[in-house]
Design an enzyme around this catalytic site. Structure first.
Site, PDB file in Angstrom:
ATOM      1  N   TRP A   1       0.817  -1.223   0.000  1.00 46.21           N
ATOM      2  CA  TRP A   1       0.000   0.000   0.000  1.00 46.21           C
ATOM      3  C   TRP A   1       0.845   1.264   0.000  1.00 46.21           C
ATOM      4  CZ3 TRP A   1      -4.983   1.839   0.125  1.00 46.21           C
ATOM      5  CH2 TRP A   1      -5.191   3.096   0.718  1.00 46.21           C
TER       6      TRP A   1
ATOM      7  N   ASN B   1       0.137   5.612   0.562  1.00 45.41           N
ATOM      8  CA  ASN B   1      -0.644   6.854   0.547  1.00 45.41           C
ATOM      9  C   ASN B   1       0.291   8.053   0.571  1.00 45.41           C
ATOM     10  OD1 ASN B   1      -1.117   5.638   3.440  1.00 45.41           O
ATOM     11  ND2 ASN B   1      -1.606   7.757   3.790  1.00 45.41           N
ATOM     12  N   ASP B   2       0.034   9.063   1.350  1.00 49.11           N
ATOM     13  CA  ASP B   2       0.702  10.370   1.221  1.00 49.11           C
ATOM     14  C   ASP B   2       2.179  10.373   0.819  1.00 49.11           C
ATOM     15  OD1 ASP B   2      -1.583  10.537   2.739  1.00 49.11           O
ATOM     16  OD2 ASP B   2      -0.641  11.502   4.443  1.00 49.11           O
TER      17      ASP B   2
ATOM     18  N   TRP C   1      -4.315  -0.109   3.887  1.00 49.00           N
ATOM     19  CA  TRP C   1      -3.688   0.687   4.943  1.00 49.00           C
ATOM     20  C   TRP C   1      -3.441  -0.215   6.152  1.00 49.00           C
ATOM     21  CZ3 TRP C   1      -4.083   2.506   9.902  1.00 49.00           C
ATOM     22  CH2 TRP C   1      -3.303   3.619  10.204  1.00 49.00           C
TER      23      TRP C   1
ATOM     24  N   PHE D   1       3.604   8.037  10.836  1.00 53.00           N
ATOM     25  CA  PHE D   1       2.713   8.789   9.947  1.00 53.00           C
ATOM     26  C   PHE D   1       3.516   9.838   9.157  1.00 53.00           C
ATOM     27  CE2 PHE D   1      -1.937   8.296  11.605  1.00 53.00           C
ATOM     28  CZ  PHE D   1      -1.835   6.937  11.485  1.00 53.00           C
TER      29      PHE D   1
HETATM   30  C1  FRU Z   1      -3.514  11.650   5.263  1.00 52.63           C
HETATM   31  C2  FRU Z   1      -3.171  10.855   6.510  1.00 52.63           C
HETATM   32  C3  FRU Z   1      -2.238  11.651   7.394  1.00 52.63           C
HETATM   33  C4  FRU Z   1      -1.545  10.593   8.177  1.00 52.63           C
HETATM   34  C5  FRU Z   1      -1.418   9.475   7.178  1.00 52.63           C
HETATM   35  C6  FRU Z   1      -1.535   8.116   7.751  1.00 52.63           C
HETATM   36  O1  FRU Z   1      -3.845  10.887   4.173  1.00 52.63           O
HETATM   37  O2  FRU Z   1      -4.340  10.479   7.187  1.00 52.63           O
HETATM   38  O3  FRU Z   1      -2.870  12.629   8.188  1.00 52.63           O
HETATM   39  O4  FRU Z   1      -0.298  11.006   8.648  1.00 52.63           O
HETATM   40  O5  FRU Z   1      -2.441   9.669   6.218  1.00 52.63           O
HETATM   41  O6  FRU Z   1      -1.207   7.148   6.814  1.00 52.63           O
END
Ligand code: FRU
Length: 491
Positions: A14, A16-17, A41, A77
């Site tokens: 996975w 994300n950010d 996630w 995070f």
């Molecule tokens: C945004 C978020 C952040 C956090 C991260 C966790 O997409 O929720 O605020 O640090 O993803 O994966």
């Protein structure tokens, strides 16, 4: 499902950010929120990739993972990177059973990172009204020899509601901190405060100076849709041009309080992060996905991708976004035209296998609606008028540029009822008599659309298994295609 070749995707699992986007040690580093164990996630790690030119990425070992008390609950995070004394330093949020705090990790070689044992911005340094339950995503920057970071989080407004009864209002804020050494930090002030539905917070705040303008970026959760049709996604990414006062810890937005501008009006764009290139360009990258959506690539063991990095400029009171110019080094097999009058549907000859960069300039003439169809099936049968395709369209009367993926063969839906639909999106584009200029970067299912030379952007995903490589232009009423260039991106 074709994997994008141009956009950074996780080797497995996975993504994300974007995190820690920086040019350091002669190359770009892009870290990202990562679960290496599943295409969903989970406890967060920092994946790590490097690139010489922002286009070709090479994976490096995972940089951070949950291995201490301070990140033992949900992991590491989002956060950011900066160079100090020859070291690459990462400031990130550790999520422990006690809450969320900012942690520091350093590396001499830019590959292996050593964490500092305790938070550098911990409970003692919480902003006024912050609980520590939501306090995350520090973004670093340097100014006049000092380090600063902006952090998103919750905020409990102090004043009781009128009438004496105190209401449990849960607000959100972006706080500014300052440090001389990245270890000892001091709270400076709140740059932005607001109240979002259901206790939503400003995630992933960012600050950058673009062409002399201070720009604050944030990703507010649950921001309600406005009358212009903006903020239709479950969570949005916004920017606020304004003036930053680092001494007093204040940000004065040009548009006044509570007014946000959407950064990208597409279905799939979140958590943008910026960096400044060695040549001074302001660069931005974002997660090209949205929370709570069906993710068809899950079946193949991976999920999530980044946008192509974009160059930001501030012109005429607004941000413009253009794909980084490094992309042009990979242009190949250029096909020009057909140009000329169009009224109805005009199929475009195929160019070969993607990814593609398509540029189009149109004199709208008396056309009421002009569009491009992508992912048209290329089987033996002629395409049906209402058959599957992604529709990009400019509507003259409403002055909107839209994308419509409702005809996609693989449907995408949201599991969150707050998002009414995730099939069509539109953004305002006033042409004031100018040609309609569109640019599309198409890479497997990932489509980034830029209108009017980057004045607006719409990013979207369109899944179509099989042969869907056809394209067409379409006009309701006579228009004239002045320029049409398609290039393969040979990567
Ligand atoms: C945004 C978020 C952040 C956090 C991260 C966790 O997409 O929720 O605020 O640090 O993803 O994966």
């Amino acid at each position: 499902m074709p994997r994008p070749s141009l956009r950074l995707t996780p080797p497995t699992g996975w993504m994300n950010d974007p995190n820690g986007f920086i040019h350091s040690g002669g190359r770009y580093h892009l870290f990202y929120q990562h679960n290496p164990y599943a295409p969903r996630w989970g406890r967060m790690h920092w994946g790590h990739a490097v690139s010489d030119d922002l286009i070709r990425w090479e994976h490096l070992p995972v940089a951070l993972g949950p291995d201490s008390f301070w990140d033992g609950a949900l992991g590491c995070f989002s956060g950011s990177a900066i160079e100090r004394g020859g070291e690459l330093c990462l400031l990130y949020t550790g999520v422990s059973i006690l809450g969320q705090y900012q942690m520091l990790a350093r590396s001499g070689d830019g590959v292996a990172f050593a964490k500092r044992r305790r938070p550098v911005i911990g409970r003692r340094l919480l902003p006024p009204g912050g609980s520590g339950r939501a306090f995350r995503d520090p973004k670093l920057f340097e100014r006049d020899g000092a380090f600063y970071c902006v952090v998103g989080g919750d905020w409990k407004p102090e004043a009781p509601a009128a009438g004496g009864r105190s209401r449990a209002v849960r607000g959100t804020q972006v706080s500014l901190y300052r440090s001389d050494d990245l270890v000892e930090w001091r709270y400076v002030g709140p740059l932005l405060r607001g109240v979002l539905p259901d206790g939503g917070v400003f995630e992933c705040p960012d600050y950058i100076r673009v062409d002399g303008k201070d720009v604050l970026i944030a990703s507010p959760m649950h921001l309600p849709r406005n009358d212009e049709g903006e903020f239709e996604n479950l969570h949005s990414t916004v920017y606020l041009p304004g003036a930053l006062d680092l001494e007093r810890g204040l940000f004065e937005p040009d548009d006044g309080p509570g007014v946000y501008r959407e950064l990208d009006g597409g279905t799939d764009f979140y958590a943008a992060q910026t960096t400044t290139a060695p040549d001074g360009r302001a660069l931005m990258v974002a997660w090209m996905q949205m929370w709570k959506r069906t993710m068809p690539t899950e079946a193949e063991g991976w999920a999530g991708a980044m946008t192509v990095p974009r160059e930001l400029s501030y012109e005429g009171g607004r941000l413009r976004q253009r794909p980084v110019r490094e992309l042009e080094r990979y242009w190949a097999d250029e096909v020009r035209g057909p140009v000329g009058s169009i009224d109805g549907v005009e199929p475009l000859p195929a160019v070969g296998d993607g990814p593609f960069d398509i540029e189009l300039a149109v004199d709208l003439g008396s056309s009421s609606r002009f569009g491009v169809r992508l992912f048209v099936p290329t089987g033996s049968a002629p395409p049906e008028p209402d058959g599957p395709c992604l529709i990009v369209a400019y509507d003259r009367s409403s002055e909107t540029l839209s994308i419509d993926r409702s005809r996609a063969p693989v449907a995408i839906s949201s599991s969150d009822r707050r998002e009414a639909q995730c099939l069509t999106r539109a953004t305002r584009l006033r042409l004031d008599g100018r040609l309609l200029r569109l640019r599309l970067i198409v890479d497997g299912p990932y489509v980034e659309l830029f209108g009017d030379d980057g004045a607006c952007a719409l990013s979207t995903l369109y899944y179509a298994p099989g042969d869907h490589r056809g394209a067409a232009v379409i006009s309701d009423g006579p228009a004239r295609v002045v320029e049409l260039v398609r290039r393969r991106i040979a990567i």
